[in-house]
Design a protein around this motif. Structure first.
Motif, mmCIF file in Angstrom:
data_model
loop_
_atom_site.group_PDB
_atom_site.id
_atom_site.type_symbol
_atom_site.label_atom_id
_atom_site.label_comp_id
_atom_site.label_asym_id
_atom_site.label_seq_id
_atom_site.Cartn_x
_atom_site.Cartn_y
_atom_site.Cartn_z
ATOM 1 N N ALA A 181 -11.759 6.335 -5.141
ATOM 2 C CA ALA A 181 -10.774 7.049 -4.327
ATOM 3 C C ALA A 181 -9.806 6.117 -3.602
ATOM 4 C CB ALA A 181 -11.499 7.922 -3.306
ATOM 5 N N TYR A 182 -10.093 4.838 -3.560
ATOM 6 C CA TYR A 182 -9.223 3.931 -2.802
ATOM 7 C C TYR A 182 -7.814 3.916 -3.427
ATOM 8 C CZ TYR A 182 -7.680 -0.087 -0.104
ATOM 9 O OH TYR A 182 -7.001 -0.910 0.760
ATOM 10 N N PRO A 183 -6.765 4.021 -2.613
ATOM 11 C CA PRO A 183 -5.377 4.064 -3.128
ATOM 12 C C PRO A 183 -4.836 2.665 -3.440
ATOM 13 C CG PRO A 183 -5.337 4.334 -0.763
ATOM 14 C CD PRO A 183 -6.793 4.246 -1.151
ATOM 15 N N TYR A 184 -5.238 2.107 -4.568
ATOM 16 C CA TYR A 184 -4.743 0.784 -4.964
ATOM 17 C C TYR A 184 -3.236 0.862 -5.209
ATOM 18 C CZ TYR A 184 -9.722 0.227 -5.907
ATOM 19 O OH TYR A 184 -11.090 0.208 -5.798
ATOM 20 N N ARG A 185 -2.551 -0.204 -4.870
ATOM 21 C CA ARG A 185 -1.105 -0.225 -5.069
ATOM 22 C C ARG A 185 -0.737 -0.521 -6.512
ATOM 23 N NH1 ARG A 185 1.020 -4.303 -0.629
ATOM 24 N NH2 ARG A 185 -0.593 -5.546 -1.663
ATOM 25 N N THR A 186 -1.570 -1.272 -7.215
ATOM 26 C CA THR A 186 -1.311 -1.622 -8.611
ATOM 27 C C THR A 186 -2.586 -1.497 -9.413
ATOM 28 O OG1 THR A 186 -1.800 -3.980 -8.289
ATOM 29 C CG2 THR A 186 0.468 -3.275 -7.891
ATOM 30 N N GLN A 187 -2.435 -1.420 -10.721
ATOM 31 C CA GLN A 187 -3.593 -1.368 -11.603
ATOM 32 C C GLN A 187 -4.372 -2.678 -11.553
ATOM 33 O OE1 GLN A 187 -4.687 1.248 -13.097
ATOM 34 N NE2 GLN A 187 -6.388 0.250 -14.187
ATOM 35 N N ARG A 188 -3.693 -3.776 -11.297
ATOM 36 C CA ARG A 188 -4.365 -5.064 -11.205
ATOM 37 C C ARG A 188 -5.316 -5.104 -10.009
ATOM 38 N NH1 ARG A 188 -0.665 -10.216 -12.016
ATOM 39 N NH2 ARG A 188 -0.635 -9.249 -14.081
#
Length: 505
Positions: free
Chosen positions: A356-363
């Motif tokens: 669920a964490y809103p990562y800014r990028t796929q990396r």
């Protein structure tokens, strides 16, 4: 000696001199009217006389003043009883080592003062050396460098209790409750409230007084040929010690209230900032939706893909910002955390938080690696522990961004396991690390190790949540070598039933 024992008994039962107003006897030199005594006895024996005496006592100026003070105390101070206990006020390695050095040097110094320079009725070199030895543990790096650990806090409280109320009150009794040690005990009480939580100091000072004076009286009686100078007026000593106790209590309450108000002001400020930030974020979300719709209407596939990519990045940024705003508001509610006892699965909790964490990028998403050595269950709030994992993930990602612009798999590693009745969730990163001085304070409210870009409430929130569940949080780090935060929790079951958690707001 008899007057001294009477005084210690009175103070051991209560430290409120107002309760003893009806026991104060006339001064020996005051004239007594023998003819008035039968009348007074008759008045006291009659219901009307007793009622009048009780009414006069209830209208005593000192009692009325005390009642006015109690009524004037703000109701919000009652919430201070529910705040987390701070066993060590302003904990830091330097502070602990200074206290240890003062203890180690101070007791032999005061032995010389009270034995040779200004002789007192009783001094004991062996007892002084034993008290001085209590300062040695505080000088050790294993203790001083970990002021937030449960072991250090318990050791600190034990050392303070033995060498402050117990030892000082024992010496007070052994010296016949004289004026020098009366002043020493009064100063000790005020100092005690500056070293530990006001609730600990309030209870331990009374318990230490009762224990120390009792031991002193017994030992003084057992010493053959040792005479003590009794305290001339027991009531004056009671008033002095009660005043010192109340003064220390008021100072402790004031300090705790200031810390509480600081958290409340932080919450209010964050709330205002959140309101101001959500308006442009809502606009940005609408722009992202418009870009996505526009990409669907494009006939050129390359153009449509470019617009869709921009829309996704913008919407991801909006989700990340809203998530961080919610997280900071939750962190600022440090003193308003409700207690829940849900049965939580460590594996399910970590998996849910990572997904669920809103990562800014796929990396960023790909650099997080989860390793399950063994699942376990524990009691706590589902929503609060999700925020704990979020805080640790956010800090790890921020540390990696400062250390390197290139992220790789395993830069953040989350491990779940248990050993016996102790479960552990660790979050490790390969970021810039934390120096030893900062490690001692990172769990304090408003302390930030990231150069002032954070408000310093995230890790304090984590520690509060762990303490509410009977656990603890630890850190192991070194500059340029990353950091590992470990959540230590009491295990309920080794193989929990996989049931969905009950989320609480």
């Amino acid at each position: 000696m008899g007057a001294g024992r009477k005084n210690s008994t009175i103070l051991g039962v209560t430290c409120l001199p107002l309760l003893r107003l009806n026991h104060v006897r006339p001064h020996p030199q005051a004239p007594v009217n023998p003819q008035a005594e039968p009348t007074a006895r008759a008045a006291r024996g009659s219901p009307t006389g007793a009622s009048n005496a009780l009414g006069a006592w209830l209208r005593h100026p000192l009692l009325l003043a005390a009642q006015a003070i109690v009524r004037s105390v703000p109701a919000r101070w009652a919430t201070l009883l529910q705040t987390p206990i701070e066993s060590i006020l302003h904990p830091s390695p330097r502070r602990l080592k200074l206290l240890g050095a003062f203890t180690l040097i101070g007791h032999p110094l005061f032995y010389w003062i009270w034995h040779d320079l200004l002789p007192q009725p009783y001094e004991n070199l062996g007892a002084r050396l034993a008290m001085a030895a209590l300062g040695i543990p505080l000088l050790l790096d294993g203790v001083a460098q970990r002021p937030q650990s449960t072991r250090t806090q318990r050791l600190y409280n034990l050392i303070c209790f033995i060498q402050l109320p117990v030892f000082f009150c024992w010496m007070y009794a052994m010296n016949g409750y004289n004026g020098v040690w009366l002043a020493s005990v009064a100063a000790m009480v005020v100092i005690y409230f500056h070293l530990t939580d006001w609730r600990i100091a309030a209870v331990a000072s009374i318990a230490g007084f009762a224990l120390g004076t009792t031991l002193g009286d017994w030992q003084a009686i057992a010493l053959e040929g040792h005479t003590l100078t009794p305290l001339p007026v027991a009531n004056s000593a009671t008033v002095v010690l009660a005043f010192a106790w109340f003064a220390g209590l008021m100072l402790g309450l004031s300090g705790a209230n200031l810390r509480r108000e600081r958290l409340e002001h932080a919450l209010a400020t964050i709330g205002i900032m959140a309101h101001e930030l959500r308006t442009p974020l809502s606009t940005a979300a609408l722009i992202g939706d418009a870009l996505r719709q526009e990409s669907a209407r494009q006939s050129d596939p390359a153009r449509a893909a470019q617009l869709d990519k921009l829309a996704q990045r913008l919407l991801a940024l909006v989700r990340s910002m809203n998530h961080h705003i919610d997280l900071q508001i939750a962190n600022a509610r440090l003193l308003q955390l409700p207690n829940y006892a849900d049965l939580l699965s460590a594996q399910a909790l970590v998996t849910e938080a990572v997904i669920a964490y809103p990562y800014r990028t796929q990396r960023e998403r790909e650099c997080v690696e989860v390793v399950i050595h063994g699942d376990f269950s524990f009691r706590g709030s589902h929503a609060q522990f999700l925020r704990v994992i979020d805080n640790l993930l956010q800090n790890a990602l921020r540390s990696l961004q400062v250390a390197s612009s290139v992220l790789s798999k395993g830069d953040i590693r989350i491990e779940v396991g248990h050993r016996g009745r102790e479960g552990r969730i660790s979050v490790s990163d390969r970021g810039i690390g934390i120096d030893a001085a900062a490690q001692a304070r990172i769990f304090e409210p408003f302390f930030s190790s990231d150069g002032g870009t954070g408000h310093g409430l995230g890790l304090a929130f984590c520690r509060r949540v762990l303490q509410a569940s009977g656990g603890s949080i630890r850190v192991k780090s070194a500059p340029a070598k990353g950091a590992t935060f470990t959540l230590v929790l009491p295990v309920e079951h080794d193989n929990p039933v996989d049931t969905p958690p009950n989320p609480h707001p």
